[in-house]
Design a protein around this motif. Structure first.
Motif, PDB file in Angstrom:
ATOM      1  N   ALA A  75      43.880  -1.843   8.213  1.00  0.00           N
ATOM      2  CA  ALA A  75      43.478  -2.288   9.539  1.00  0.00           C
ATOM      3  C   ALA A  75      43.375  -1.088  10.454  1.00  0.00           C
ATOM      4  CB  ALA A  75      44.489  -3.285  10.085  1.00  0.00           C
ATOM      5  N   GLY A  76      42.315  -1.033  11.220  1.00  0.00           N
ATOM      6  CA  GLY A  76      42.144   0.066  12.160  1.00  0.00           C
ATOM      7  C   GLY A  76      42.715  -0.289  13.522  1.00  0.00           C
ATOM      8  N   GLY A  77      42.533   0.565  14.459  1.00  0.00           N
ATOM      9  CA  GLY A  77      42.921   0.289  15.831  1.00  0.00           C
ATOM     10  C   GLY A  77      44.419   0.205  16.074  1.00  0.00           C
ATOM     11  N   LYS A  78      45.206   0.867  15.208  1.00  0.00           N
ATOM     12  CA  LYS A  78      46.654   0.825  15.435  1.00  0.00           C
ATOM     13  C   LYS A  78      47.080   2.006  16.287  1.00  0.00           C
ATOM     14  CE  LYS A  78      48.141  -1.606  11.297  1.00  0.00           C
ATOM     15  NZ  LYS A  78      49.253  -1.764  10.352  1.00  0.00           N
ATOM     16  N   ASP A  79      48.099   1.777  17.125  1.00  0.00           N
ATOM     17  CA  ASP A  79      48.645   2.904  17.868  1.00  0.00           C
ATOM     18  C   ASP A  79      49.646   3.640  16.965  1.00  0.00           C
ATOM     19  OD1 ASP A  79      50.827   1.242  17.809  1.00  0.00           O
ATOM     20  OD2 ASP A  79      50.702   0.676  19.917  1.00  0.00           O
ATOM     21  N   MET A  80      50.235   4.697  17.475  1.00  0.00           N
ATOM     22  CA  MET A  80      51.122   5.527  16.659  1.00  0.00           C
ATOM     23  C   MET A  80      52.285   4.733  16.066  1.00  0.00           C
ATOM     24  SD  MET A  80      53.223   8.916  17.720  1.00  0.00           S
ATOM     25  CE  MET A  80      54.634   7.854  18.068  1.00  0.00           C
ATOM     26  N   MET A  81      52.912   3.898  16.902  1.00  0.00           N
ATOM     27  CA  MET A  81      54.042   3.104  16.441  1.00  0.00           C
ATOM     28  C   MET A  81      53.605   2.170  15.307  1.00  0.00           C
ATOM     29  SD  MET A  81      56.928   3.527  18.230  1.00  0.00           S
ATOM     30  CE  MET A  81      57.667   3.595  19.873  1.00  0.00           C
ATOM     31  N   LEU A 146      54.811  -6.935  17.523  1.00  0.00           N
ATOM     32  CA  LEU A 146      55.877  -5.938  17.631  1.00  0.00           C
ATOM     33  C   LEU A 146      55.683  -4.810  16.623  1.00  0.00           C
ATOM     34  CD1 LEU A 146      59.415  -7.525  18.100  1.00  0.00           C
ATOM     35  CD2 LEU A 146      58.300  -5.814  19.516  1.00  0.00           C
ATOM     36  N   MET A 147      55.365  -5.185  15.394  1.00  0.00           N
ATOM     37  CA  MET A 147      55.269  -4.202  14.322  1.00  0.00           C
ATOM     38  C   MET A 147      53.872  -3.604  14.184  1.00  0.00           C
ATOM     39  SD  MET A 147      57.629  -6.182  11.594  1.00  0.00           S
ATOM     40  CE  MET A 147      59.398  -5.875  11.571  1.00  0.00           C
ATOM     41  N   GLY A 148      52.982  -4.046  15.028  1.00  0.00           N
ATOM     42  CA  GLY A 148      51.631  -3.489  14.991  1.00  0.00           C
ATOM     43  C   GLY A 148      50.818  -3.953  13.793  1.00  0.00           C
ATOM     44  N   PHE A 149      51.219  -5.044  13.161  1.00  0.00           N
ATOM     45  CA  PHE A 149      50.434  -5.588  12.044  1.00  0.00           C
ATOM     46  C   PHE A 149      49.209  -6.313  12.585  1.00  0.00           C
ATOM     47  CE2 PHE A 149      54.483  -6.118   9.271  1.00  0.00           C
ATOM     48  CZ  PHE A 149      54.426  -4.773   8.941  1.00  0.00           C
ATOM     49  N   LYS A 150      48.107  -6.226  11.833  1.00  0.00           N
ATOM     50  CA  LYS A 150      46.874  -6.885  12.252  1.00  0.00           C
ATOM     51  C   LYS A 150      46.550  -8.036  11.296  1.00  0.00           C
ATOM     52  CE  LYS A 150      45.896  -3.592  15.318  1.00  0.00           C
ATOM     53  NZ  LYS A 150      45.888  -3.824  16.745  1.00  0.00           N
ATOM     54  N   ARG A 151      45.874  -9.041  11.814  1.00  0.00           N
ATOM     55  CA  ARG A 151      45.505 -10.182  10.986  1.00  0.00           C
ATOM     56  C   ARG A 151      44.696  -9.772   9.767  1.00  0.00           C
ATOM     57  NH1 ARG A 151      44.153 -15.534  14.494  1.00  0.00           N
ATOM     58  NH2 ARG A 151      45.965 -15.434  15.873  1.00  0.00           N
TER      59      ARG A 151
ATOM     60  N   GLY C 104      69.789   6.152  11.756  1.00  0.00           N
ATOM     61  CA  GLY C 104      70.635   6.898  12.700  1.00  0.00           C
ATOM     62  C   GLY C 104      70.356   6.556  14.149  1.00  0.00           C
ATOM     63  N   GLY C 105      69.821   5.344  14.370  1.00  0.00           N
ATOM     64  CA  GLY C 105      69.587   4.922  15.747  1.00  0.00           C
ATOM     65  C   GLY C 105      68.124   5.057  16.167  1.00  0.00           C
ATOM     66  N   MET C 106      67.349   5.869  15.436  1.00  0.00           N
ATOM     67  CA  MET C 106      65.950   6.116  15.822  1.00  0.00           C
ATOM     68  C   MET C 106      65.106   4.844  15.690  1.00  0.00           C
ATOM     69  SD  MET C 106      63.836   9.402  14.497  1.00  0.00           S
ATOM     70  CE  MET C 106      62.614   8.357  13.681  1.00  0.00           C
ATOM     71  N   GLY C 107      65.323   4.123  14.600  1.00  0.00           N
ATOM     72  CA  GLY C 107      64.564   2.886  14.377  1.00  0.00           C
ATOM     73  C   GLY C 107      64.866   1.860  15.463  1.00  0.00           C
ATOM     74  N   LYS C 112      63.308  -1.039  20.425  1.00  0.00           N
ATOM     75  CA  LYS C 112      63.526  -1.390  21.835  1.00  0.00           C
ATOM     76  C   LYS C 112      62.352  -0.952  22.705  1.00  0.00           C
ATOM     77  CE  LYS C 112      68.564  -1.594  21.883  1.00  0.00           C
ATOM     78  NZ  LYS C 112      69.797  -1.018  22.451  1.00  0.00           N
ATOM     79  N   MET C 113      61.811   0.222  22.404  1.00  0.00           N
ATOM     80  CA  MET C 113      60.623   0.686  23.133  1.00  0.00           C
ATOM     81  C   MET C 113      59.456  -0.275  22.923  1.00  0.00           C
ATOM     82  SD  MET C 113      60.306   4.786  22.547  1.00  0.00           S
ATOM     83  CE  MET C 113      58.506   4.661  22.777  1.00  0.00           C
ATOM     84  N   LEU C 114      59.284  -0.670  21.656  1.00  0.00           N
ATOM     85  CA  LEU C 114      58.196  -1.596  21.323  1.00  0.00           C
ATOM     86  C   LEU C 114      58.361  -2.917  22.045  1.00  0.00           C
ATOM     87  CD1 LEU C 114      57.681  -1.015  17.516  1.00  0.00           C
ATOM     88  CD2 LEU C 114      55.927  -0.883  19.291  1.00  0.00           C
ATOM     89  N   MET C 115      59.592  -3.419  22.065  1.00  0.00           N
ATOM     90  CA  MET C 115      59.851  -4.698  22.728  1.00  0.00           C
ATOM     91  C   MET C 115      59.438  -4.628  24.192  1.00  0.00           C
ATOM     92  SD  MET C 115      63.451  -5.677  20.832  1.00  0.00           S
ATOM     93  CE  MET C 115      63.975  -6.972  21.948  1.00  0.00           C
ATOM     94  N   LYS C 116      59.789  -3.509  24.831  1.00  0.00           N
ATOM     95  CA  LYS C 116      59.443  -3.332  26.234  1.00  0.00           C
ATOM     96  C   LYS C 116      57.919  -3.272  26.391  1.00  0.00           C
ATOM     97  CE  LYS C 116      62.438  -1.258  29.106  1.00  0.00           C
ATOM     98  NZ  LYS C 116      63.315  -0.167  29.511  1.00  0.00           N
ATOM     99  N   LYS C 117      57.299  -2.469  25.549  1.00  0.00           N
ATOM    100  CA  LYS C 117      55.840  -2.258  25.636  1.00  0.00           C
ATOM    101  C   LYS C 117      55.076  -3.563  25.391  1.00  0.00           C
ATOM    102  CE  LYS C 117      52.250   0.490  23.499  1.00  0.00           C
ATOM    103  NZ  LYS C 117      51.888   1.081  22.213  1.00  0.00           N
ATOM    104  N   LYS C 118      55.575  -4.363  24.462  1.00  0.00           N
ATOM    105  CA  LYS C 118      54.864  -5.598  24.101  1.00  0.00           C
ATOM    106  C   LYS C 118      55.332  -6.786  24.946  1.00  0.00           C
ATOM    107  CE  LYS C 118      52.923  -3.582  20.397  1.00  0.00           C
ATOM    108  NZ  LYS C 118      51.486  -3.416  20.180  1.00  0.00           N
TER     109      LYS C 118
END
Lengths: 181, 181, 181
Positions: A75-81, A146-151, C104-107, C112-118
């Motif tokens: 899937a394209g269009g994903k952000d870094m996360m 949340l996980m950036g998965f696409k349909r 080690g806390g990074m995930g 948490k960042m993702l939750m805020k962003k989304k």
């Protein structure tokens, strides 16, 4: 006599209300885990329930969704996360691991060998069986987001639906059995 | 009048059907986990439910089965894989560990000390209590086969049954409460 | 005629008994886990259920209780074990971690960042929402005792109750949906 007729009328109303409140022959499952052993348990229960005449709904959420990704799709269009999550999480049933005794992959490989030897269907086969048996699969949209998965990176599965928790709860509250796996 | 009699007849039929569909005072549990903390939770819930007049069935599967192995029993005729699993997994309630904070066994030892100090029954004692209270234990045959466990290495427990998921679901779908632990 | 009246009387009795046996529009949850991802799932389901008109009870036990500790409160009178548990376990929703990929806390920080962003509510916000929606929270007294937690270090939450498993089962057996998370 009139009084009796009234009582019967009331009973009929109560009967209808109670019938609507009584759960159906249905099993609703939240598949939160993305571990080989728990996914195996989920599919054994799901296909077993269909074999007993029950309607089955599996609501895949969080880590569980990884198992529904199609290895051959991108899937394209994903952000870094989204790219990071995509790369770190298993892609499809082939990549999932045991929750215990994974031992750098050795335990998982052993379990897969055992499953083959003992004629236990693989997750891949269970998914196909579930589809043929009419097990409905819901995929949690909030988790995908949340996980950036696409349909477009999910497997082809007859009747697979993307939805929220409300849609699942609508099924669960009319089900005889509910499980969180 | 005739009409009223017919309506009452219909109500009786509906009543019977609905009664059959209504779940019983029963709790059905899948015990998938083999961790000390989760097994403890499972037995607290199980024995608590019996105390409230409920019928209880525990279906042990996968890692959960380890806790039902008898430390004093051995089984022959295992293949290499079965021997490996047998050696690596805990043998009986005494060998199970915390799911978190095990810290090389220290956390588990601490928890066991605390349980004794606070008068919380040990898993060993909970198993005995469950047996006395009539909690039924089912052991998943498919999981036993996968892990190479044999019937003759399981604990003595009144009414313990070896069965498949269908037998469990038969209980679960007539139960008021179902849990996957 | 007399006979018909008797039959109606019997139906009324049966109807009442069946109504009492039929589960209510309620969701009962055991929150055993203290992981960010599972707690998030628990609150999404809980608040979603209230939005659908269901009554919701969450029974926090074992690791789950950590999330209910108030960061700003301290409790005296703890023995050594209680102090150790208190120091090692997360204190409140801010300290909980992912069950997988914590790295080690990074995930966890990433999630948490993702939750805020989304625009997914934080656990802190979910707790507040749950309180406003009238989600009832029960805290397992046995677990608190085991871990040395004190009542005075728990968060302020309208209607929070300290109780045993019996009180939870009383709710669960009259609930349409039960989950162990």
């Amino acid at each position: 006599m009139e009084n009796l007729a009234e009582q019967v009328e009331l009973l009929k109303t109560q009967m209808e209300a109670l019938t609507n409140k009584t759960p159906e022959e249905k099993l609703s499952m939240i598949v939160f885990s993305g571990d080989l052993d728990k996914l195996l348990a989920a599919f054994v229960v799901a296909t077993g329930a269909v074999a007993m005449g029950m309607d089955v709904v599996m609501f895949f959420t969080f880590w569980g969704i990884s198992a529904l990704r199609d290895k051959a799709k991108d899937a394209g269009g994903k952000d870094m996360m989204g790219k990071m999550f995509g790369a770190m999480l298993p892609k499809g049933t082939g990549g999932v691991k045991l929750s215990k005794m994974n031992m750098g992959g050795m335990g998982t490989a052993m379990m897969k060998m055992l499953m083959k030897k003992k004629n236990v269907a693989s997750l891949e086969e269970f998914l196909k069986m579930a589809e043929e048996l009419g097990v409905r699969i819901f995929v949690c949209e909030m988790s995908m987001d949340l996980m950036g998965f696409k349909r477009e990176e999910m497997i082809d599965y007859q009747g697979l639906e993307f939805c929220g928790v409300a849609k699942f709860l609508e099924e669960a509250r009319n089900s005889k059995v509910q499980l969180f796996i």
